[in-house]
Design a protein around this motif. Structure first.
Motif, PDB file in Angstrom:
ATOM      1  N   ARG A  50      37.865 -30.194  -2.149  1.00  0.00           N
ATOM      2  CA  ARG A  50      37.518 -29.328  -1.391  1.00  0.00           C
ATOM      3  C   ARG A  50      36.647 -28.118  -2.501  1.00  0.00           C
ATOM      4  NH1 ARG A  50      41.052 -25.839   3.081  1.00  0.00           N
ATOM      5  NH2 ARG A  50      41.330 -25.714   0.288  1.00  0.00           N
ATOM      6  N   PRO A  51      35.319 -28.071  -2.038  1.00  0.00           N
ATOM      7  CA  PRO A  51      34.642 -27.331  -2.734  1.00  0.00           C
ATOM      8  C   PRO A  51      35.067 -25.825  -2.080  1.00  0.00           C
ATOM      9  CG  PRO A  51      33.741 -28.633  -1.623  1.00  0.00           C
ATOM     10  CD  PRO A  51      34.056 -29.045  -1.169  1.00  0.00           C
ATOM     11  N   GLY A  52      34.145 -24.894  -2.975  1.00  0.00           N
ATOM     12  CA  GLY A  52      34.841 -23.279  -2.201  1.00  0.00           C
ATOM     13  C   GLY A  52      33.819 -22.935  -1.881  1.00  0.00           C
ATOM     14  N   ASP A  53      32.126 -24.048  -2.403  1.00  0.00           N
ATOM     15  CA  ASP A  53      31.191 -23.561  -2.090  1.00  0.00           C
ATOM     16  C   ASP A  53      30.467 -23.707  -1.303  1.00  0.00           C
ATOM     17  OD1 ASP A  53      30.520 -24.166  -4.337  1.00  0.00           O
ATOM     18  OD2 ASP A  53      29.335 -23.286  -5.223  1.00  0.00           O
ATOM     19  N   LEU A  54      30.925 -24.599  -0.691  1.00  0.00           N
ATOM     20  CA  LEU A  54      30.205 -25.362  -0.068  1.00  0.00           C
ATOM     21  C   LEU A  54      28.991 -25.391   1.101  1.00  0.00           C
ATOM     22  CD1 LEU A  54      29.529 -29.044   0.630  1.00  0.00           C
ATOM     23  CD2 LEU A  54      31.179 -28.914   2.584  1.00  0.00           C
ATOM     24  N   HIS A  55      27.696 -25.642   1.342  1.00  0.00           N
ATOM     25  CA  HIS A  55      26.801 -25.120   2.571  1.00  0.00           C
ATOM     26  C   HIS A  55      26.420 -25.780   3.049  1.00  0.00           C
ATOM     27  CE1 HIS A  55      27.333 -21.216  -0.078  1.00  0.00           C
ATOM     28  NE2 HIS A  55      27.268 -20.511   0.933  1.00  0.00           N
ATOM     29  N   LEU A  56      26.148 -25.685   4.185  1.00  0.00           N
ATOM     30  CA  LEU A  56      25.464 -26.767   4.926  1.00  0.00           C
ATOM     31  C   LEU A  56      24.182 -26.193   5.845  1.00  0.00           C
ATOM     32  CD1 LEU A  56      25.064 -29.262   7.374  1.00  0.00           C
ATOM     33  CD2 LEU A  56      26.228 -27.523   8.573  1.00  0.00           C
ATOM     34  N   VAL A  57      22.901 -27.147   5.725  1.00  0.00           N
ATOM     35  CA  VAL A  57      21.441 -26.504   5.388  1.00  0.00           C
ATOM     36  C   VAL A  57      21.041 -27.507   6.596  1.00  0.00           C
ATOM     37  CG1 VAL A  57      19.275 -26.367   4.259  1.00  0.00           C
ATOM     38  CG2 VAL A  57      21.343 -26.193   3.124  1.00  0.00           C
ATOM     39  N   LEU A  58      20.800 -26.929   7.336  1.00  0.00           N
ATOM     40  CA  LEU A  58      20.029 -27.519   9.122  1.00  0.00           C
ATOM     41  C   LEU A  58      18.787 -26.806   9.093  1.00  0.00           C
ATOM     42  CD1 LEU A  58      22.607 -26.800  11.577  1.00  0.00           C
ATOM     43  CD2 LEU A  58      22.660 -28.732   9.605  1.00  0.00           C
ATOM     44  N   LEU A  59      17.431 -27.813   9.381  1.00  0.00           N
ATOM     45  CA  LEU A  59      16.307 -27.784   9.081  1.00  0.00           C
ATOM     46  C   LEU A  59      15.920 -28.397  10.140  1.00  0.00           C
ATOM     47  CD1 LEU A  59      15.596 -28.837   5.498  1.00  0.00           C
ATOM     48  CD2 LEU A  59      15.727 -25.963   5.886  1.00  0.00           C
ATOM     49  N   ASP A  60      14.690 -26.842  10.391  1.00  0.00           N
ATOM     50  CA  ASP A  60      13.859 -27.971  12.199  1.00  0.00           C
ATOM     51  C   ASP A  60      12.855 -26.963  11.961  1.00  0.00           C
ATOM     52  OD1 ASP A  60      12.293 -27.704  14.446  1.00  0.00           O
ATOM     53  OD2 ASP A  60      13.170 -26.788  15.254  1.00  0.00           O
ATOM     54  N   PRO A  61      11.851 -28.002  11.347  1.00  0.00           N
ATOM     55  CA  PRO A  61      10.664 -27.857  11.235  1.00  0.00           C
ATOM     56  C   PRO A  61       9.056 -27.801  11.829  1.00  0.00           C
ATOM     57  CG  PRO A  61      10.929 -30.168  10.802  1.00  0.00           C
ATOM     58  CD  PRO A  61      11.779 -29.825  11.299  1.00  0.00           C
ATOM     59  N   GLY A  62       9.506 -28.320  12.532  1.00  0.00           N
ATOM     60  CA  GLY A  62       9.042 -27.702  13.631  1.00  0.00           C
ATOM     61  C   GLY A  62       7.765 -29.083  14.604  1.00  0.00           C
ATOM     62  N   SER A  63       6.511 -28.455  14.551  1.00  0.00           N
ATOM     63  CA  SER A  63       5.247 -29.756  14.793  1.00  0.00           C
ATOM     64  C   SER A  63       3.935 -28.906  14.296  1.00  0.00           C
ATOM     65  CB  SER A  63       5.315 -30.404  15.381  1.00  0.00           C
ATOM     66  OG  SER A  63       5.076 -29.599  17.084  1.00  0.00           O
ATOM     67  N   ARG A  64       3.026 -29.091  13.668  1.00  0.00           N
ATOM     68  CA  ARG A  64       1.746 -27.806  13.842  1.00  0.00           C
ATOM     69  C   ARG A  64       0.401 -29.420  15.056  1.00  0.00           C
ATOM     70  NH1 ARG A  64      -0.774 -27.956   8.465  1.00  0.00           N
ATOM     71  NH2 ARG A  64      -0.244 -30.258   8.543  1.00  0.00           N
ATOM     72  N   PRO A  65      -0.587 -28.922  15.141  1.00  0.00           N
ATOM     73  CA  PRO A  65      -1.613 -29.690  16.281  1.00  0.00           C
ATOM     74  C   PRO A  65      -2.077 -30.569  15.316  1.00  0.00           C
ATOM     75  CG  PRO A  65      -1.840 -26.930  16.215  1.00  0.00           C
ATOM     76  CD  PRO A  65      -0.685 -27.291  15.290  1.00  0.00           C
ATOM     77  N   GLY A  66      -1.746 -30.850  13.969  1.00  0.00           N
ATOM     78  CA  GLY A  66      -2.448 -31.798  12.980  1.00  0.00           C
ATOM     79  C   GLY A  66      -1.688 -32.571  11.876  1.00  0.00           C
ATOM     80  N   ASP A  67      -0.335 -32.819  12.485  1.00  0.00           N
ATOM     81  CA  ASP A  67       0.654 -33.385  12.396  1.00  0.00           C
ATOM     82  C   ASP A  67       0.047 -34.945  12.676  1.00  0.00           C
ATOM     83  OD1 ASP A  67       2.189 -31.738  10.725  1.00  0.00           O
ATOM     84  OD2 ASP A  67       3.403 -31.613  11.746  1.00  0.00           O
ATOM     85  N   ALA A  68      -0.073 -35.139  13.674  1.00  0.00           N
ATOM     86  CA  ALA A  68       0.044 -36.875  14.555  1.00  0.00           C
ATOM     87  C   ALA A  68      -0.748 -37.203  14.022  1.00  0.00           C
ATOM     88  CB  ALA A  68      -0.108 -36.315  15.578  1.00  0.00           C
ATOM     89  N   ARG A  69      -2.459 -36.414  13.696  1.00  0.00           N
ATOM     90  CA  ARG A  69      -3.782 -37.068  13.629  1.00  0.00           C
ATOM     91  C   ARG A  69      -3.886 -36.862  11.664  1.00  0.00           C
ATOM     92  NH1 ARG A  69      -4.567 -32.882  17.534  1.00  0.00           N
ATOM     93  NH2 ARG A  69      -5.432 -31.339  15.641  1.00  0.00           N
ATOM     94  N   ALA A  70      -3.261 -36.415  11.046  1.00  0.00           N
ATOM     95  CA  ALA A  70      -2.891 -36.283   8.954  1.00  0.00           C
ATOM     96  C   ALA A  70      -3.758 -37.636   8.950  1.00  0.00           C
ATOM     97  CB  ALA A  70      -1.862 -36.358   8.850  1.00  0.00           C
ATOM     98  N   ARG A  71      -4.901 -37.440   8.407  1.00  0.00           N
ATOM     99  CA  ARG A  71      -6.207 -37.789   7.286  1.00  0.00           C
ATOM    100  C   ARG A  71      -6.089 -37.438   6.332  1.00  0.00           C
ATOM    101  NH1 ARG A  71      -4.295 -40.051  11.682  1.00  0.00           N
ATOM    102  NH2 ARG A  71      -5.931 -41.254  13.149  1.00  0.00           N
TER     103      ARG A  71
END
Length: 394
Positions: free
Chosen positions: A145-166
């Motif tokens: 059992r580590p004494g300095d364990l950290h949980l990282v949760l990330l929510d990158p959201g979305s940008r208008p251009g994400d679906a149309r990236a070329r």
């Protein structure tokens, strides 16, 4: 006026030292006495929740087993755990759409900067896990059992251009003149051309997360092939968000100076520029411990221990490898004598390796997954054929 970004080591030190800062919307169900602390930040469109899993939060659940219990959280798409010292055994289950997943083991991330380098902050982590939008998690530690364990949760959201990236960087000409040369193009092809690329701007890189100027390799001897192990269930529009999340994790949670990979390839056959410094230049990455100093790291997005790799992704790796290796006269199907600065598989000293190899050839890891690793002989042959077609080194 915004404050200047903190030095990377300061950010990592602050994350590791969290113990009493109250959560700010990160963990909806963590209000009980003795709950772990959380730091929530949002920049570059990414919400990042860093939660310290101290001894009060991890409760014994059997011999050599500690668990958090089921926890309500704010929405997130990517999950990872970090620590210092020896790696613990880690499993998680998550809640999406009101349903809890089965337990799944998290693998140790073996990508990274060389030990003792400027960007080695001494913190280790898991391969990040990409999920459908989730709002709950349970963590199980097996063994130490580590004494300095950290949980990282990330929510990158979305940008208008994400679906149309070329691809915003067009394919290069197949002559001697490339994007990093002032020499006029020759009529007779001399090099494998640059493939079409999607830039850092295309996936939404926040330049303030970077720490320091890019470091250049003196030459390029190898292409190391990786997988991200993050999951295979993603859409075209998810890819920029996935890369933003990895960038945030590598820089802010692990303390690296930039995203570790030089390039990333998705299952749709698109090639994305990773680390800054110029795609045509020999930028030193943080992808293969002990072998970053003379190599290029390309990560195929997905987990290829559990799934096959798409033909489009393989073709993208071939085109990228031919372009990068042909500029330095390397034989894609051959071997090369390279210097190891020290890894968990090869001590310091000279070692002979494939010019195009898998991450498992240099580090003690399953990366790039068995199905992608089995494709490497074909990738070498196809890269050699492509280089010879354009008059390069076969």
């Amino acid at each position: 006026m915004s404050s200047p970004p903190l030095p990377r080591r300061t950010l990592v030190t602050r994350a590791a030292a969290l113990s009493t800062v109250p959560a700010i919307g990160a963990l909806a169900g963590w209000g009980a006495p003795g709950s772990a602390a959380a730091e929530t930040t949002r920049s570059g469109g990414v919400a990042s929740h860093e939660i310290a899993l101290g001894t009060q939060r991890l409760q014994r659940s059997g011999a050599g087993r500690w668990a958090t219990g089921r926890l309500d959280t704010a929405a997130y798409r990517m999950l990872a755990l970090t620590w210092t010292g020896r790696a613990p055994g880690l499993r998680v289950r998550t809640r999406s759409g009101g349903r809890w997943s089965s337990w799944q083991a998290l693998r140790v991330l073996h990508d990274g900067p060389d030990t003792g380098s400027r960007e080695d902050a001494g913190r280790r982590g898991t391969d990040p896990l990409w999920l459908p939008e989730a709002d709950g998690v349970e963590v199980l530690v097996v063994g130490r059992r580590p004494g300095d364990l950290h949980l990282v949760l990330l929510d990158p959201g979305s940008r208008p251009g994400d679906a149309r990236a070329r691809a915003s960087i067009p394919g290069g000409r197949s002559g001697a003149a490339q994007e990093d040369s002032d020499e006029p193009a020759r009529k007779k092809p001399r090099r494998s051309p640059r493939p079409r690329l999607l830039s850092r701007k295309d996936w939404g890189a926040d330049g303030s997360w970077r720490d320091g100027k890019p470091v250049m390799c003196r030459t390029i001897q190898q292409v190391h092939v990786h997988h991200t192990a993050s999951g295979n269930d993603y859409s075209r529009g998810d890819v920029p968000a996935m890369i933003r999340s990895m960038y945030r994790y590598h820089t802010q949670s692990l303390g690296w100076s930039d995203i570790g990979y030089n390039f990333l390839v998705d299952k749709f056959g698109r090639t994305w520029v990773g680390r800054a410094g110029g795609p045509g230049k020999p930028v030193r990455g943080a992808h293969t411990l002990g072998f970053n100093n003379t190599s290029v790291g390309v990560a195929v997005i997905g987990n290829f221990e559990t799934s096959g790799v798409s033909g489009k992704a393989v073709t993208a790796v071939v085109k990228l490898a031919a372009w990068k290796l042909d500029k330095y006269g390397r034989r894609p199907s051959g071997r090369v004598r390279v210097y190891s600065t020290g890894s968990d598989k090869h001590p310091k000293g000279w070692v002979r390796l494939r010019v195009i190899d898998g991450h498992r050839d240099t580090n003690d890891t399953a990366c790039p997954g068995q199905s992608l690793y089995k494709k490497l002989p074909a990738i070498r042959r196809r890269t050699r054929k492509r280089a010879k077609r354009y008059g390069g080194t076969g």
